[in-house]
Structure formats: structure tokens, C-alpha cells
Enzyme design. Structure first.
Site, short mmCIF file in Angstrom:
data_model
loop_
_atom_site.label_atom_id
_atom_site.label_comp_id
_atom_site.label_asym_id
_atom_site.label_seq_id
_atom_site.Cartn_x
_atom_site.Cartn_y
_atom_site.Cartn_z
N ILE A 1 0.84 -1.20 0.00
CA ILE A 1 0.00 0.00 0.00
C ILE A 1 0.87 1.24 0.00
O ILE A 1 1.76 1.39 0.84
CB ILE A 1 -0.94 0.02 1.22
CG1 ILE A 1 -1.83 -1.22 1.24
CG2 ILE A 1 -1.79 1.29 1.24
CD1 ILE A 1 -2.62 -1.37 2.53
N CYS A 2 0.64 2.15 -0.97
CA CYS A 2 1.34 3.43 -1.06
C CYS A 2 2.86 3.19 -1.12
O CYS A 2 3.32 2.43 -1.96
CB CYS A 2 0.93 4.33 0.09
SG CYS A 2 1.31 6.08 -0.18
N GLU A 3 3.65 3.80 -0.24
CA GLU A 3 5.08 3.56 -0.26
C GLU A 3 5.38 2.08 0.00
O GLU A 3 6.38 1.54 -0.49
CB GLU A 3 5.79 4.43 0.78
CG GLU A 3 7.30 4.33 0.73
CD GLU A 3 7.98 4.99 1.91
OE1 GLU A 3 9.21 5.17 1.85
OE2 GLU A 3 7.29 5.32 2.90
N GLY B 1 3.79 -0.22 -1.26
CA GLY B 1 3.70 -0.82 -2.59
C GLY B 1 5.02 -0.71 -3.33
O GLY B 1 5.40 -1.60 -4.09
N THR C 1 -1.77 -1.35 -4.12
CA THR C 1 -2.88 -0.41 -3.96
C THR C 1 -2.32 0.99 -3.77
O THR C 1 -1.36 1.19 -3.02
CB THR C 1 -3.75 -0.79 -2.74
OG1 THR C 1 -2.93 -0.83 -1.57
CG2 THR C 1 -4.41 -2.14 -2.94
#
Length: 368
Positions: free
Chosen positions: A149-151, A153, A173
């Protein structure tokens, strides 16, 4: 009999009276609320592995197992994983558990000045790798499902490219991939974080980290708040006032504020890589980003990939995420575009039946 129309003075007096009643009700509600009423990340879990400040949790099952391969959720350093389990009815993790998924989550802890030299290498090659090795040993399997998720990811992309044998399926995501595609859709209120980072010189970033030892969580909170200044200015008067007639809405508001206020510091060396190598120089999509002397080549990712993005994400604009399609080497690549913004895809009421179910359905077709 015809309804008598109120005079402007009488209408104003009635509105003022209603406002005072609403304020009184709100004060009574706030007076009853205690810390335990706004707890977040309360899904039942246990600590299964620790290394330095990193903690690996395994969640207790709430339904019969339906997938053979567990899922590890990896959030970034700019926020906390607790957003994925904000409250009982707004929780991606609980939705996955209810569908029979075996869920793990990694918590990077609260970095301090002593963590100044922790880098992407530490988080990818050591902490994330050791968590994945632990899960593989526990289950007697060679590879897991990784959900970044985000960083987190970005961590996951780096890991999947460098350790392809350890990943069965990869889910991303709201993950930035091409950090220079923020203006591709021409929406001027999107990608302000990208523009802010590009406006910093390498010397600016060095000075910031040297002075603080890390990237302060308070600074990032301020940067994010200035991306939507009108909403920031109004949420503690207009926004909060709108919740005073509804205890459930008020608790929703307070839980989100609690998560926003708990923004950890970002370790200095890793922050420099994020701001300079990724946001400024865009090295990930160019195949130039290096970890420990090894180039991260996204074409080396050949496992199935699911890429989830938010259609109205002003922090990670859709095009910065969708650039992954042409970069990975996998022939099995899928996308899910969800209505809402950066955090809304996880915590909004509308997304609850979509995000977790979409991930589960995709995984179930690839679970052997």
C-alpha cells in the site's frame, strides 16, 4: 389557514436557536466519549515475529480458510498500517478475514533519530524479507501473496523484482510507479506532492534530514493538509459540526483524526531515496533505482499482478499508478479503479464491499 411567513429577524433567531441546540448536543456527545471509544486497529491479532522496531502480526481467523496462500499487508513509512483496520465496519483487513483469507500485517514501528541511516535496502532486504521468510517457514511454502500500500507498494515492487521466487501473487494499492505522471490528466489539484518534491533540490533534502535526522511526521502532515486547504480550514468547524447530530458519524470523524495525528517520522536515508531518487529523479520507472548495488528492474516481475488505484486520488494520481502496466514483465496483469480518494478507497462506506472482495476474487482464481 395559510402558513404565516417568518420575518427575516424571526428566521435568523430560529436558525441561531437551532445552532445553539446542536452545539449543546455536540458538547454532551463529546463529554461522553472516552479514549476506548475511538480506538483503531482493533481486529484480533497476535505478534508472531519481531526485529528491531518492526513487528509482524498475524490476524485471528473469523471464517473458514478459503485460500491456501497467506497475504502479507505492507504499508509505507509515511503513514501507519492501522488505516487498513480503522474501525469494525470500515476495515479492509476485516473484510479479507471474513472471506477466509489468512492475513499478516507488518508494522514498521516509530522511527526516531537513532534510525537516521535506515534505507530502502534495510526495509526491503532485511525487515520485509525476514517477515516473508518467517511466513514461508511457518506455512511450509516457497512463496506468499504480498499486498503493498502506497510507499509499501514501492517496497513490494522492489522486493518482487529482486526476490521473484518468494512472491506468488503481487497486489499493489494506491502505489506510485511513474512519479512524473502526476499532471498527465490535467487536473491541477492532483500531484501537488510530486511537484513539491521536484521543487526541492538535493541540497534542500540533505539539509532537512541533517537537521532532523529523519523526515518529520509533522512536516508531512502539514504538506498533505496544504494540498486541500479549503477542506483543512473547514473540517474542524463545518465538518465537525455536521457530526454533532449523529454519534456514529462523530466517532468516525474522531477515529480518522486519530489516524491522521499518528503520522510517524520517516527514517532519514530512506526519506532521501524517496524524495530524490523516486519523486525527483523518477528512477523506478526508468529502471535506474538501485538497492545494495542491484538495479530494480520491474520487467523482472513475472508473477500475477493486481494494481488497484483510486480514480480521484490527488496524492497518488491514477496515471502515476497505471504506468505499471507497461513496466512489469508479467503476462497476468489486472487493474481495479475504485471511486474515491487516496484514503477513501479503504475507509469509505462505499468501498467496503468492493476492495476486499475484488482482491479476494482475483486471488482465488490464482490460488493453487
Amino acid at each position: 389557514m395559510p402558513t404565516l411567513k417568518k420575518s427575516p429577524a424571526a428566521a435568523a433567531l430560529a436558525e441561531f436557536s437551532d445552532f445553539n441546540l446542536k452545539m449543546a448536543r455536540g458538547q454532551m456527545l463529546l463529554g461522553k466519549i472516552k479514549d476506548e471509544h475511538v480506538e483503531i486497529a482493533t481486529a484480533d491479532k497476535e505478534v508472531v515475529f519481531r526485529e528491531d522496531k518492526t513487528t509482524l502480526y498475524r490476524y485471528k481467523p473469523t471464517a473458514k480458510r478459503t485460500l491456501g496462500i497467506p497475504v502479507l499487508v505492507a504499508y509505507g513509512q509515511v503513514g501507519r498500517y492501522t488505516m487498513t483496520d480503522l474501525q469494525e465496519d470500515r476495515s479492509m483487513l476485516r473484510n479479507l478475514l471474513a472471506l477466509g483469507v489468512d492475513v499478516y500485517a507488518v508494522d514498521w514501528g516509530s522511527p526516531t533519530r537513532s534510525d537516521r541511516w535506515l534505507s530502502f535496502e534495510d526495509y526491503v532486504d532485511v525487515y520485509l524479507n525476514d517477515c516473508i521468510e518467517f511466513i514461508c517457514r511457518e506455512h511450509g511454502i516457497p512463496a506468499i501473496n504480498l499486498l503493498g500500500i502506497c510507499e509499501g507498494g514501492v517496497f513490494s515492487l522492489c522486493y518482487a523484482a529482486l526476490y521473484p521466487d518468494r512472491i506468488k501473487n503481487l497486489i499493489l494499492t494506491i502505489t506510485p510507479v511513474d512519479f512524473h505522471q502526476d499532471q498527465a490528466e490535467g487536473r491541477i489539484n492532483h500531484g501537488l506532492l510530486n511537484m513539491w518534491a521536484r521543487g526541492l533540490s538535493a541540497e534542500d533534502v540533505d539539509a532537512l534530514i541533517e537537521a532532523n535526522g529523519n523526515l518529520p511526521g509533522e512536516l508531512m502532515s502539514h504538506v498533505f493538509s496544504q494540498m486541500t486547504p479549503a477542506a483543512t480550514l473547514s473540517k474542524y468547524n463545518v465538518g465537525l459540526l455536521d457530526t454533532f447530530d449523529d454519534e456514529k458519524k462523530l466517532l468516525n470523524f474522531l477515529r480518522m483524526e486519530k489516524w491522521l495525528a499518528d503520522r510517524p517520522h520517516h527514517p532519514g536515508e530512506a526519506a532521501k531515496q524517496l524524495l530524490i531518487n523516486l519523486y525527483k529523479n523518477n528512477e523506478l520507472i526508468r529502471g535506474e533505482f538501485e538497492l545494495g548495488g542491484r538495479k530494480v528492474d520491474l520487467a523482472d516481475i513475472r508473477v500475477p499482478v493486481l494494481n488497484v488505484f483510486a480514480k480521484d486520488d490527488h496524492i497518488i494520481p491514477p496515471k502515476t499508478t497505471q504506468a505499471l502496466r507497461g513496466a512489469v514483465g508479467s503476462r497476468d496483469y489486472s487493474e481495479i479503479g475504485l471511486d474515491g480518494g487516496h484514503v477513501g478507497v479503504f475507509v469509505s462506506g462505499k468501498s467496503q464491499g468492493v476492495l476486499g472482495k475484488g482482491i479476494f476474487d482475483w486471488l482465488q482464481k490464482r490460488d493453487r
